[in-house]
Design a protein around this motif. Sequence first.
Motif, PDB file in Angstrom:
ATOM      1  N   ALA A  22       0.829  -1.211   0.000  1.00 53.40           N
ATOM      2  CA  ALA A  22       0.000   0.000   0.000  1.00 53.40           C
ATOM      3  C   ALA A  22       0.859   1.255   0.000  1.00 53.40           C
ATOM      4  N   LEU A  60       0.555   3.965  -2.965  1.00 51.12           N
ATOM      5  CA  LEU A  60       0.067   5.311  -2.654  1.00 51.12           C
ATOM      6  C   LEU A  60       1.198   6.331  -2.552  1.00 51.12           C
ATOM      7  N   GLU A 104      -1.469  11.942   0.071  1.00 55.17           N
ATOM      8  CA  GLU A 104      -0.888  10.590   0.068  1.00 55.17           C
ATOM      9  C   GLU A 104      -0.747  10.052   1.484  1.00 55.17           C
ATOM     10  N   GLY A 116      -4.291   9.276   2.731  1.00 49.58           N
ATOM     11  CA  GLY A 116      -4.836   8.113   2.043  1.00 49.58           C
ATOM     12  C   GLY A 116      -4.283   6.801   2.577  1.00 49.58           C
ATOM     13  N   PHE A 117      -2.992   6.779   2.940  1.00 51.87           N
ATOM     14  CA  PHE A 117      -2.377   5.552   3.455  1.00 51.87           C
ATOM     15  C   PHE A 117      -3.048   5.120   4.764  1.00 51.87           C
ATOM     16  N   ASP A 119      -5.967   6.200   5.997  1.00 52.92           N
ATOM     17  CA  ASP A 119      -7.402   5.964   5.812  1.00 52.92           C
ATOM     18  C   ASP A 119      -7.655   4.580   5.216  1.00 52.92           C
ATOM     19  N   LEU A 120      -6.752   4.127   4.368  1.00 57.49           N
ATOM     20  CA  LEU A 120      -6.887   2.775   3.821  1.00 57.49           C
ATOM     21  C   LEU A 120      -6.804   1.741   4.944  1.00 57.49           C
ATOM     22  N   GLY A 173      -9.972   1.759   6.855  1.00 56.04           N
ATOM     23  CA  GLY A 173     -11.030   1.103   6.093  1.00 56.04           C
ATOM     24  C   GLY A 173     -10.951  -0.414   6.171  1.00 56.04           C
ATOM     25  N   VAL A 174      -9.738  -0.945   6.155  1.00 57.68           N
ATOM     26  CA  VAL A 174      -9.570  -2.400   6.267  1.00 57.68           C
ATOM     27  C   VAL A 174     -10.071  -2.898   7.620  1.00 57.68           C
TER      28      VAL A 174
END
Length: 378
Positions: free
Chosen positions: A113, A117, A127, A130-131, A133-134, A137-138
């Motif tokens: 990831a 990203l 960036e 986003g890292f 937040d990913l 989300g998982v």
Amino acid sequence: CAYFYIPPILITLAQLFLDRKFDALLGIRVVLQFRILFSSIVTAGLLALLGEVAAARAGSHQQSTVFGLGTALGCSAAVLLGSSSLLFGVVDPRLTPLLILGQTAAGVFANIAARALSFAPGCSAAEARGFFDLGAGVVIAAALLYIVSNSCQVLEGAYQHHEELMSSSLAQSQPSVEVERAPSGSVAVDAAVEQRPCNAGVLGMPLLVWLTALCQTLAIAMNMSLTPLSNQIAHRRYELSQEVVLTKLLGDFVGRSAFLLLPKPADGDRDSGRTACGSPRRQAMLVWIVELCRLPFWVLVYMWALGSSIPSFLATDGVLLWLVWLPLISSGAFSASWCLVIAVSAAEGEAKRAAPLMMSVSVYIGFSAGILVALATP
């Protein structure tokens, strides 16, 4: 790393000693569901906050904020790991190492990831956000999967198994009256009341469980102590240092997968009527032999990291990575997973419910010990 791994030891110890009281008061089903969902939500929230901090670049206060969030994240992750280990480990001891294997897979996922990203020092705010937040989300996706599994009663058998163990433990803790039958056939009740202990061993845990917990701590500490020294092991060669870290992730995955090939130990820590392969005691002896065989190789790699010329054969990259480093790491991961299975199999009654949590404590102690060794290395 120290902020992430050391505080969770206290959290997991608290779970180990307080779980039984809350389980008896509220019910194991409610307690497990609350802990898993609550810790998942907290973990996801903390990851999102870390993303905001990384994106904001808050100057001089950023370091203390990251340390605080990292400590809280380690504690919430400890609750999630301990509760999940407790839920699944009692059903089948081989399920708990699979949770640890998931941690290894998470390391691989984080690396992929980060590259996808472009998350790296100097990256943009979007960036960085986003890292993290990913990752959040998982975690939320896993929590939703857990909710769906509960709704579909996929985990009903696991909850019932826990409830049966609790009922059995409570029944065994009650005093019983010895009944003797006289020669004439009449029944004579002994006035002495026999109190049958529900636990055996040290602090209610079989000695074999303590020994395997110690072995697991040693296995994890040896692996963890060398990983932060990847740059020293590579003698300041950046590309080789990266290969050392990636090979470590590969070794973890190989070792924690290979243990599935082992025969499952029989329940209980007695050897009577057990085959050589199925006896927890004999498997514990074998795993200790594996760890003692690893020790000389750990010493050689550590000496190489310190700059010693004695293990000069490690100067060849292929020898270092594939003949020493990969077998050393994979055998350590293999031993740690094996110890988890042996410990839960050897425990009986209420101790079987506590064993996964105790082994989680052992995991964090191993992580912390390894980090402290790495920090003390010049």
